[in-house]
Design a protein around this motif. Structure first.
Motif, PDB file in Angstrom:
ATOM      1  N   ALA A 106       0.772  -1.296  -0.103  1.00 36.24           N
ATOM      2  CA  ALA A 106      -0.171   0.035  -0.061  1.00 36.24           C
ATOM      3  C   ALA A 106       0.776   1.227   0.033  1.00 36.24           C
ATOM      4  N   ALA A 107       0.178   2.356  -0.596  1.00 33.24           N
ATOM      5  CA  ALA A 107       1.205   3.431  -0.727  1.00 33.24           C
ATOM      6  C   ALA A 107       1.198   4.015   0.699  1.00 33.24           C
ATOM      7  N   ALA A 108       2.528   4.631   0.833  1.00 28.07           N
ATOM      8  CA  ALA A 108       2.819   5.058   2.333  1.00 28.07           C
ATOM      9  C   ALA A 108       3.632   6.425   2.374  1.00 28.07           C
ATOM     10  N   GLY A 109       3.052   7.361   1.539  1.00 25.02           N
ATOM     11  CA  GLY A 109       3.774   8.714   1.390  1.00 25.02           C
ATOM     12  C   GLY A 109       3.848   9.200  -0.053  1.00 25.02           C
ATOM     13  N   PRO A 110       3.946  10.597  -0.112  1.00 25.51           N
ATOM     14  CA  PRO A 110       4.402  11.254  -1.162  1.00 25.51           C
ATOM     15  C   PRO A 110       5.591  10.962  -2.085  1.00 25.51           C
ATOM     16  N   MET A 111       5.816  11.694  -3.109  1.00 26.92           N
ATOM     17  CA  MET A 111       6.816  11.245  -4.067  1.00 26.92           C
ATOM     18  C   MET A 111       8.137  11.304  -3.389  1.00 26.92           C
ATOM     19  N   LEU A 112       9.423  10.622  -3.751  1.00 25.73           N
ATOM     20  CA  LEU A 112      10.699  10.723  -3.299  1.00 25.73           C
ATOM     21  C   LEU A 112      11.602  11.425  -4.214  1.00 25.73           C
ATOM     22  N   ALA A 113      11.189  11.846  -5.460  1.00 24.78           N
ATOM     23  CA  ALA A 113      11.813  12.121  -6.650  1.00 24.78           C
ATOM     24  C   ALA A 113      11.486  13.540  -7.041  1.00 24.78           C
ATOM     25  N   THR A 114      12.424  13.971  -7.708  1.00 22.15           N
ATOM     26  CA  THR A 114      11.918  15.295  -8.659  1.00 22.15           C
ATOM     27  C   THR A 114      12.649  15.152  -9.799  1.00 22.15           C
ATOM     28  N   ASP A 115      12.077  15.560 -10.937  1.00 22.30           N
ATOM     29  CA  ASP A 115      12.767  15.476 -12.401  1.00 22.30           C
ATOM     30  C   ASP A 115      13.696  16.701 -12.698  1.00 22.30           C
ATOM     31  N   TRP A 116      14.049  17.599 -11.894  1.00 23.07           N
ATOM     32  CA  TRP A 116      14.852  18.595 -12.359  1.00 23.07           C
ATOM     33  C   TRP A 116      16.182  18.168 -12.427  1.00 23.07           C
ATOM     34  N   ALA A 117      17.109  18.757 -13.423  1.00 21.16           N
ATOM     35  CA  ALA A 117      18.539  18.279 -13.792  1.00 21.16           C
ATOM     36  C   ALA A 117      18.508  16.990 -13.760  1.00 21.16           C
ATOM     37  N   GLY A 118      17.419  16.109 -14.396  1.00 19.24           N
ATOM     38  CA  GLY A 118      17.630  14.583 -14.629  1.00 19.24           C
ATOM     39  C   GLY A 118      17.149  13.839 -13.447  1.00 19.24           C
ATOM     40  N   GLY A 119      16.801  14.679 -12.163  1.00 19.08           N
ATOM     41  CA  GLY A 119      16.262  13.887 -11.191  1.00 19.08           C
ATOM     42  C   GLY A 119      16.761  12.945 -10.263  1.00 19.08           C
ATOM     43  N   SER A 178       4.339   5.726  10.012  1.00 18.87           N
ATOM     44  CA  SER A 178       3.789   4.672   8.854  1.00 18.87           C
ATOM     45  C   SER A 178       3.992   5.568   7.484  1.00 18.87           C
ATOM     46  N   GLY A 179       4.295   6.677   7.438  1.00 17.68           N
ATOM     47  CA  GLY A 179       4.274   7.329   6.101  1.00 17.68           C
ATOM     48  C   GLY A 179       3.357   8.492   6.153  1.00 17.68           C
ATOM     49  N   HIS A 180       2.748   8.712   7.077  1.00 12.71           N
ATOM     50  CA  HIS A 180       1.780   9.936   7.135  1.00 12.71           C
ATOM     51  C   HIS A 180       2.430  11.237   7.054  1.00 12.71           C
ATOM     52  N   ARG A 181       3.594  11.262   7.674  1.00 14.65           N
ATOM     53  CA  ARG A 181       4.579  12.495   7.595  1.00 14.65           C
ATOM     54  C   ARG A 181       5.824  12.194   7.548  1.00 14.65           C
ATOM     55  N   TRP A 182       6.461  12.739   6.482  1.00 19.56           N
ATOM     56  CA  TRP A 182       7.851  12.776   5.956  1.00 19.56           C
ATOM     57  C   TRP A 182       8.800  13.847   6.155  1.00 19.56           C
ATOM     58  N   TYR A 183       9.985  13.651   6.528  1.00 21.81           N
ATOM     59  CA  TYR A 183      11.171  14.686   6.817  1.00 21.81           C
ATOM     60  C   TYR A 183      12.316  14.475   5.785  1.00 21.81           C
ATOM     61  N   GLN A 184      12.613  15.393   5.498  1.00 17.22           N
ATOM     62  CA  GLN A 184      13.874  15.202   4.321  1.00 17.22           C
ATOM     63  C   GLN A 184      15.208  15.951   4.649  1.00 17.22           C
ATOM     64  N   TYR A 185      16.364  15.531   4.563  1.00 21.17           N
ATOM     65  CA  TYR A 185      17.662  16.369   4.454  1.00 21.17           C
ATOM     66  C   TYR A 185      18.014  16.056   3.166  1.00 21.17           C
ATOM     67  N   VAL A 186      18.699  17.210   2.539  1.00 22.28           N
ATOM     68  CA  VAL A 186      19.336  16.915   1.069  1.00 22.28           C
ATOM     69  C   VAL A 186      20.824  17.568   1.515  1.00 22.28           C
ATOM     70  N   ASN A 187      21.961  16.538   0.962  1.00 24.65           N
ATOM     71  CA  ASN A 187      22.949  16.717   0.951  1.00 24.65           C
ATOM     72  C   ASN A 187      23.575  17.127  -0.544  1.00 24.65           C
ATOM     73  N   GLY A 188      23.615  18.477  -0.753  1.00 24.22           N
ATOM     74  CA  GLY A 188      23.821  18.911  -2.170  1.00 24.22           C
ATOM     75  C   GLY A 188      24.870  18.626  -2.726  1.00 24.22           C
ATOM     76  N   ALA A 189      26.080  17.872  -2.135  1.00 19.47           N
ATOM     77  CA  ALA A 189      27.134  17.765  -2.554  1.00 19.47           C
ATOM     78  C   ALA A 189      27.133  16.234  -3.245  1.00 19.47           C
ATOM     79  N   ASP A 190      26.051  15.418  -2.697  1.00 14.66           N
ATOM     80  CA  ASP A 190      25.739  14.217  -3.586  1.00 14.66           C
ATOM     81  C   ASP A 190      26.791  13.354  -3.241  1.00 14.66           C
ATOM     82  N   ASN A 191      27.522  13.173  -2.260  1.00 11.75           N
ATOM     83  CA  ASN A 191      28.996  12.451  -2.112  1.00 11.75           C
ATOM     84  C   ASN A 191      29.008  11.605  -0.940  1.00 11.75           C
TER      85      ASN A 191
END
Length: 212
Positions: free
Chosen positions: A107-120, A150-163
Motif C-alpha cells: 500500500a502507498a505510504a507517502g508522497p514522491m521521493l523524487a523530482t525530475d529537475w536536472a535529470g532527477g 507509517s508514512g503519514h508525515r515525512w521529513y527530508q535532509y538534502v546533501n547538495g554535494a551528493d557524495n
C-alpha cells in the motif's frame, strides 16, 4: 570545543620504551562546532519530500500491484513488515510503499521521493533502512528521508554535494545512521560520522566520528 571522550589506539614498542600513537577516533558528547570536520554537526530536516512534476503518488493506504514495487535494500523488521518504493510505468517518480504481510500486498505510504529537475537523480533513494512497522529511513548519496508514523508525515535532509554513503548504525536510545564518503567523494576515505535522530526537533545530531 567539548569532547565526550577520546579513544586512542596506542602501540607500545618493546625496545627503547617508545610510545607511538597509531590512530585516533573521536566521539563527541553532542553536536560540535568543529570546523575541521567534513561532516556537519547537525543535519536539519524539512517537512515533506521533494515531489516530481511528472506525476503524483497515490493516496496513503491505496493498494499497489506487487509487480511494480522496487525493493531497494529492504530489511524486514519482523518478517512481516517491509518497506519499498513504487515505480510508476513510464515515469521517473518513486514513492514509498509498505507491506504488513511479508510482501504479498503493498500500500502507498507517502508522497514522491523524487523530482525530475536536472535529470532527477539527486532525490532518488537507493537504500531502505527499516526501523519498525511505522518507522523507516530511505537514503541515497544525496538525501535522507524519514517517517516515524507509517508514512503519514515525512521529513527530508538534502546533501547538495551528493557524495555520501549512508547505512544503518546502532545508537543508544533512538535511530542512528552512519555517513561515510561515497567512492568518488573528495573526502578522507576512512572517515565517517555517526548521527542520532532528534525527532522532537526534526534533526540528526552528530554523536561520533572518525577522521582517519
Amino acid at each position: 570545543m567539548r569532547w565526550g571522550r577520546i579513544r586512542v589506539t596506542i602501540a607500545i614498542a618493546a625496545m627503547c620504551g617508545a610510545l607511538t600513537v597509531v590512530g585516533v577516533q573521536r566521539t563527541m558528547a553532542g553536536a560540535s562546532t568543529d570546523a575541521t570536520s567534513p561532516f556537519p554537526a547537525v543535519l536539519v530536516m524539512r517537512y515533506g519530500l521533494a515531489e516530481s512534476s511528472s506525476g503524483r503518488s497515490a493516496p496513503w493506504g491505496s493498494p499497489m500491484a506487487r509487480s511494480q514495487v522496487k525493493l531497494v535494500g529492504v530489511n524486514p523488521w519482523d518478517h512481516r513488515v517491509e518497506w519499498g518504493v513504487w515505480q510508476q510505468s513510464g515515469a521517473p517518480a518513486l514513492f514509498p510503499v509498505r507491506s504488513r504481510d511479508g510482501g504479498r500486498n503493498w500500500a502507498a505510504a507517502g508522497p514522491m521521493l523524487a523530482t525530475d529537475w536536472a535529470g532527477g537523480a539527486v532525490y532518488y533513494v537507493d537504500r531502505v533502512i527499516t526501523e519498525s512497522s511505522s518507522a523507516v529511513v530511505m537514503v541515497s548519496n544525496a538525501v535522507i528521508d524519514l517517517t516515524t508514523d507509517s508514512g503519514h508525515r515525512w521529513y527530508q535532509y538534502v546533501n547538495g554535494a551528493d557524495n555520501w554513503s549512508i547505512t544503518r548504525s546502532p545508537v543508544t536510545g533512538g535511530i542512528g545512521i552512519r555517513v561515510s564518503p561515497a567512492s568518488y567523494a573528495q573526502l578522507p576515505k576512512g572517515a565517517f560520522a555517526i548521527y542520532r535522530l532528534d525527532l522532537a526537533r526534526h534533526r540528526w545530531l552528530r554523536v561520533g566520528e572518525s577522521l582517519r
